[in-house]
Design an enzyme around this catalytic site. Structure first.
Site, PDB file in Angstrom:
ATOM      1  N   GLU A  23       0.863  -1.374  -0.102  1.00 45.30           N
ATOM      2  CA  GLU A  23      -0.072  -0.172  -0.113  1.00 45.30           C
ATOM      3  C   GLU A  23       0.717   1.430  -0.229  1.00 45.30           C
ATOM      4  O   GLU A  23       1.734   1.253   0.711  1.00 45.30           O
ATOM      5  CB  GLU A  23      -0.930   0.048   1.352  1.00 45.30           C
ATOM      6  CG  GLU A  23      -1.863   1.043   1.214  1.00 45.30           C
ATOM      7  CD  GLU A  23      -2.740   1.286   2.464  1.00 45.30           C
ATOM      8  OE1 GLU A  23      -3.461   0.228   2.565  1.00 45.30           O
ATOM      9  OE2 GLU A  23      -3.014   1.842   3.167  1.00 45.30           O
ATOM     10  N   GLY A 114     -14.274   6.438   5.315  1.00 46.33           N
ATOM     11  CA  GLY A 114     -13.262   7.438   5.681  1.00 46.33           C
ATOM     12  C   GLY A 114     -13.666   7.929   7.244  1.00 46.33           C
ATOM     13  O   GLY A 114     -14.487   7.623   7.697  1.00 46.33           O
ATOM     14  N   ASP A 115     -12.626   8.993   7.552  1.00 48.59           N
ATOM     15  CA  ASP A 115     -12.910   9.703   8.818  1.00 48.59           C
ATOM     16  C   ASP A 115     -13.228  10.966   8.684  1.00 48.59           C
ATOM     17  O   ASP A 115     -12.849  11.680   7.519  1.00 48.59           O
ATOM     18  CB  ASP A 115     -11.500   9.509   9.759  1.00 48.59           C
ATOM     19  CG  ASP A 115     -11.365   8.084  10.156  1.00 48.59           C
ATOM     20  OD1 ASP A 115     -12.407   7.502  10.491  1.00 48.59           O
ATOM     21  OD2 ASP A 115     -10.243   7.518   9.833  1.00 48.59           O
TER      22      ASP A 115
END
Ligand code: FAD
Length: 296
Positions: A23, A114-115
């Site tokens: 990643e 997501g945050d």
């Protein structure tokens, strides 16, 4: 160049012996982009099952993530996956970004909530006209019919889940919505991963769950990341790292040793592969591979 970007990661993991993946995150400037491409080129010979590029926190990196994954599709031999989050986007915008991915030759997507822009511990409020849970993004991507879809999973439970059981139910809901595989947040203990697999399996989760690996090379940085996801670096790991606080070379070697031991334990438990958080550098991952005696 033919790089098989249409290959489905879900299918590759199901068919393959073991999946190894790397990643990366979208670089912020030209120097960062050079570093990223150096890491990509140095890791390409390991023939990973796939590589992925994160979507910036707060939904900030739309163009860069699509551009980088598209370039990986065009210019390398690797299968790319783009991450996508619901943060700050309407449903229509998300559909548009998915279409951009497909047009760029990217047919694998990690569908995430997501945050909040204020940080991972802030309360989540959906964007007007947007989505509330990752599950809905899985739905949206599946409707387009162009993607193999992955999702996030949490070895110690998502910090805002009421219980580990509820956390596992969310993973089941993602599978039902069409997710073909899951990747976990950074694993500290193989037993946490085993617990997640067991809880999820008991509910009927059958998709492969890839454990996320990040070596501890900088205790302060990893402690902060753990804190943001409501966790702590376990005392036994902290002690092993802190024993080398005055010797950076020995500290690094210990961090790599701990990560390699974890990888061995996870594979022995039957993990279908390993997903490495590279932080856009190849050295630590190459060192772990050497410790695992995996060669190019
Ligand atoms: P969700 O599955 O929506 O879960 C969020 C919360 O809502 C959880 O507490 C869950 O229990 C709860 N929930 C979910 N569905 C329901 C429901 N139907 N009913 C009630 N409660 C529900 N962030 C980024 O900004 N960019 C990235 O590229 C990125 N990549 C990541 C990659 C991996 C492998 C992982 C593990 C995380 C990544 N993240 C990324 C972080 C991620 O966005 C956050 O952890 C986020 O808080 C949760 O995302 P999710 O997709 O699991 O959300």
């Amino acid at each position: 160049m033919e790089n098989g970007t249409r290959l489905s990661i879900g299918q590759l993991i199901r068919d393959g012996e073991r999946s190894f993946s790397f990643e990366f995150f979208p670089p912020r400037d030209e120097a960062g982009e050079e570093q990223l491409w150096q890491a990509i080129r140095e890791l390409e010979p390991y023939r990973p099952t796939f590589v992925s590029v994160t979507y910036g926190a707060g939904g900030s990196s739309r163009d860069t993530t699509v551009r980088i994954t598209g370039r990986i599709a065009r210019e390398t031999s690797m299968v790319p996956m783009g991450h996508l989050t619901c943060v700050g986007h309407t449903r229509e915008e998300l559909a548009g970004i998915l279409a951009d991915y497909a047009a760029a030759g990217v047919h694998n997507v990690l569908a995430l909530r997501g945050d909040p822009k204020e940080g991972p511990r802030a309360p989540w409020t959906p964007t007007e006209g947007g989505l509330t849970h990752a599950c809905e993004l899985v739905d949206l991507a599946r409707e387009q019919g162009l993607f193999s879809i992955g999702v996030a999973a949490f070895p110690e439970g998502h910090p805002s889940a009421d219980s580990l059981q509820e956390d596992a139910e969310v993973l089941l809901a993602k599978q039902r919505a069409g997710a073909e595989f899951a990747i976990t947040d950074m694993v500290f203990r193989a037993s946490d991963y085993a617990g997640l697999v067991e809880r999820a399996g008991a509910l009927g989760v059958e998709i492969p769950i890839l454990p996320g690996i990040m070596p501890i090379l900088n205790l302060r940085q990893v402690s902060r990341m753990a804190e943001l996801s409501g966790r702590e670096v376990p005392a036994e790991l902290r002690e092993r790292i802190e024993a080398h606080a005055d010797d950076p070379t020995a500290l690094r070697a210990e961090g790599i040793r701990i990560a390699a031991e974890l990888c061995e334990d996870l594979l022995a438990l039957g993990a279908p592969g390993l997903h490495f958080y590279t932080l856009n550098r190849s050295k630590a991952t190459r060192e772990i591979f050497a410790a695992l005696r995996i060669t190019v």
